[in-house]
Scaffold this active site. Structure first.
Site, PDB file in Angstrom:
ATOM      1  N   SER A  62    -104.158-110.287 -61.990  1.00  0.00           N
ATOM      2  CA  SER A  62    -102.725-110.077 -62.270  1.00  0.00           C
ATOM      3  C   SER A  62    -102.347-108.639 -62.573  1.00  0.00           C
ATOM      4  O   SER A  62    -101.160-108.347 -62.735  1.00  0.00           O
ATOM      5  CB  SER A  62    -102.282-110.971 -63.434  1.00  0.00           C
ATOM      6  OG  SER A  62    -102.088-112.292 -62.986  1.00  0.00           O
ATOM      7  N   LYS A  65     -99.579-107.099 -60.658  1.00  0.00           N
ATOM      8  CA  LYS A  65     -98.162-107.146 -61.012  1.00  0.00           C
ATOM      9  C   LYS A  65     -97.620-105.803 -61.499  1.00  0.00           C
ATOM     10  O   LYS A  65     -96.408-105.665 -61.670  1.00  0.00           O
ATOM     11  CB  LYS A  65     -97.914-108.232 -62.066  1.00  0.00           C
ATOM     12  CG  LYS A  65     -98.199-109.645 -61.566  1.00  0.00           C
ATOM     13  CD  LYS A  65     -97.785-110.692 -62.596  1.00  0.00           C
ATOM     14  CE  LYS A  65     -98.104-112.101 -62.130  1.00  0.00           C
ATOM     15  NZ  LYS A  65     -99.469-112.516 -62.430  1.00  0.00           N
ATOM     16  N   SER A 122     -97.151-112.794 -67.790  1.00  0.00           N
ATOM     17  CA  SER A 122     -97.803-112.713 -66.490  1.00  0.00           C
ATOM     18  C   SER A 122     -97.440-113.905 -65.606  1.00  0.00           C
ATOM     19  O   SER A 122     -98.280-114.432 -64.863  1.00  0.00           O
ATOM     20  CB  SER A 122     -99.326-112.630 -66.652  1.00  0.00           C
ATOM     21  OG  SER A 122     -99.937-112.208 -65.454  1.00  0.00           O
ATOM     22  N   LYS A 225    -100.686-104.154 -68.427  1.00  0.00           N
ATOM     23  CA  LYS A 225    -100.838-105.428 -67.721  1.00  0.00           C
ATOM     24  C   LYS A 225    -102.290-105.872 -67.726  1.00  0.00           C
ATOM     25  O   LYS A 225    -103.190-105.089 -67.461  1.00  0.00           O
ATOM     26  CB  LYS A 225    -100.359-105.304 -66.260  1.00  0.00           C
ATOM     27  CG  LYS A 225    -100.253-106.648 -65.564  1.00  0.00           C
ATOM     28  CD  LYS A 225     -99.112-107.469 -66.116  1.00  0.00           C
ATOM     29  CE  LYS A 225     -99.236-108.945 -65.791  1.00  0.00           C
ATOM     30  NZ  LYS A 225    -100.296-109.633 -66.545  1.00  0.00           N
TER      31      LYS A 225
END
Length: 381
Positions: A62, A65, A122, A225
């Site tokens: 993730s 992202k 997320s 992130k």
């Protein structure tokens, strides 16, 4: 003779035991990370302070992202998208597995709430909903992601989706993640989301907790992130700011979540402990430069804006400057014309030359202005 042989053997044994230790000290890494790859970058200058397997192509989970949020943030800042725009969840977006905020088909949320869901929780479903809203389909959005990656020089990267869910050929590197993280953090808007520890959606009915635990316990953490899948391991792009310096620590492929956070923390601690941004200012007043045939006799050179350098803390006290300006210039002089340089030294080494520019314009004297000046002098006489 026997005593001499024994002494020689003992000496050889001592040297043998010391040599590996000395070699280890010479090659010892300044940081120990528990990960397949890692990188530490200073945000303002883009300087890499530490790296390990920085260009190895790995799955980012993730952390993908970061690019998703970058495209959304750029659209908001350009006026293409508004935080108040309503985003409608498609059946496809609602079907996303993994991390999610459990959007239902047809459910609507503002861009603000969708972006919050991506940055804090997320949410894969929110990421796809935003992608579809902005570009019409996830496929078109991913094409834009790869185009933006090329523009940023992310040569190790190929995106297959906007979420980071496992997909063959979906890869990037610690270096490339640092590049896109740096670009994302250049947009102040994103900091309203990546620094959130806990929040809610759906008018308080749905609780959000940041997947990045550094936000809670690491002094100065600003984002950014996390990501994890079985194939990618535990990953993070972690940012933090102290004393006017911001760092980005990227970790890919840790075996545990704790290893991920500890590795990021180790790199950040190394950066903050050993480096600092140093303001560069002239040590003396910059002299004015004489102007020939100008409506003013002189023009003042200035150092535009604030100039800063990244230096190790043991170098920060060794900075000196020298001023070099033109003996004179001929009018006309335009505002911003380079009139000299500020030379920056660390110890005896010249490390940078900064331009000194004209603070104001100086027009060239005309016949009319000279004649008026002569008349004025005659009147005074």
């Amino acid at each position: 003779m026997k005593k001499q042989i024994i002494a020689a053997l003992l000496l050889a044994a001592c040297i043998g035991s010391l040599a590996p230790h000395a070699a280890a000290e010479e090659t010892a890494s300044p940081v120990e990370i528990q990960a397949k790859a890692g990188l530490l970058m200073e945000l303002e200058t883009g300087t890499i302070l530490y790296e390990e397997n920085a260009h190895e192509q790995l799955e980012p989970a993730s952390v993908t992202k970061v690019m998703t949020m970058l495209l959304v943030t750029e659209a908001i800042d350009s006026g293409t998208l508004s935080l108040d725009d309503m985003v409608t969840t498609s059946a496809y977006a609602a079907s996303m597995g993994g991390s999610q905020v459990f959007l239902e088909e047809g459910e609507q949320m503002t861009v603000n709430d969708m972006l919050k869901a991506v940055a804090v929780a997320s949410g894969n479903d929110a990421a796809v909903a935003l992608a579809e809203h902005l570009k019409g389909s996830e496929t078109a959005f991913v094409d834009a992601m790869n185009q933006r990656a090329q523009e940023l020089g992310m040569a190790d990267t190929h995106f297959c989706n906007c979420t980071g869910l496992p997909a063959e050929g979906h890869v990037t590197s610690a270096y490339d993640i640092a590049l896109m993280s740096r670009e994302l953090l250049s947009h102040d808007l994103i900091r309203n989301y990546t620094g959130i520890w806990m929040d809610t959606l759906r008018n308080g009915a749905f609780q959000l907790a940041n997947t990045n635990k550094l936000i809670y316990y690491y002094d100065g953490a600003t984002g950014l992130k996390t990501g994890s899948t079985q194939a990618a391991g535990f990953c993070i792009s972690a940012s933090a700011k102290r004393d006017g310096m911001e760092l980005i620590a990227v970790v890919l492929g840790s075996e545990t979540s704790a290893d991920r956070f500890e590795s990021a923390k180790a790199m950040l601690n190394y950066g903050f402990g050993g480096w600092a941004m140093t303001d560069i200012q002239p040590e003396e007043n910059i002299p004015a430069v004489p102007v020939t045939l100008g409506e003013q006799d002189t023009v003042q050179p200035v150092l535009e804006g604030t100039s800063r350098m990244l230096l190790s803390k043991d170098q920060a006290g060794l900075v000196t400057t020298q001023i070099s300006v033109a003996e004179s210039v001929q009018a006309p002089v335009q505002k911003g014309d380079v009139l000299g340089t500020l030379q920056v030294y660390v110890g005896e080494e010249l490390v940078q030359e900064l331009p000194l520019k004209a603070e104001t314009a100086v027009p060239r004297r005309t016949f009319g202005s000279i004649f008026r000046e002569m008349l004025y002098d005659m009147v005074l006489c």
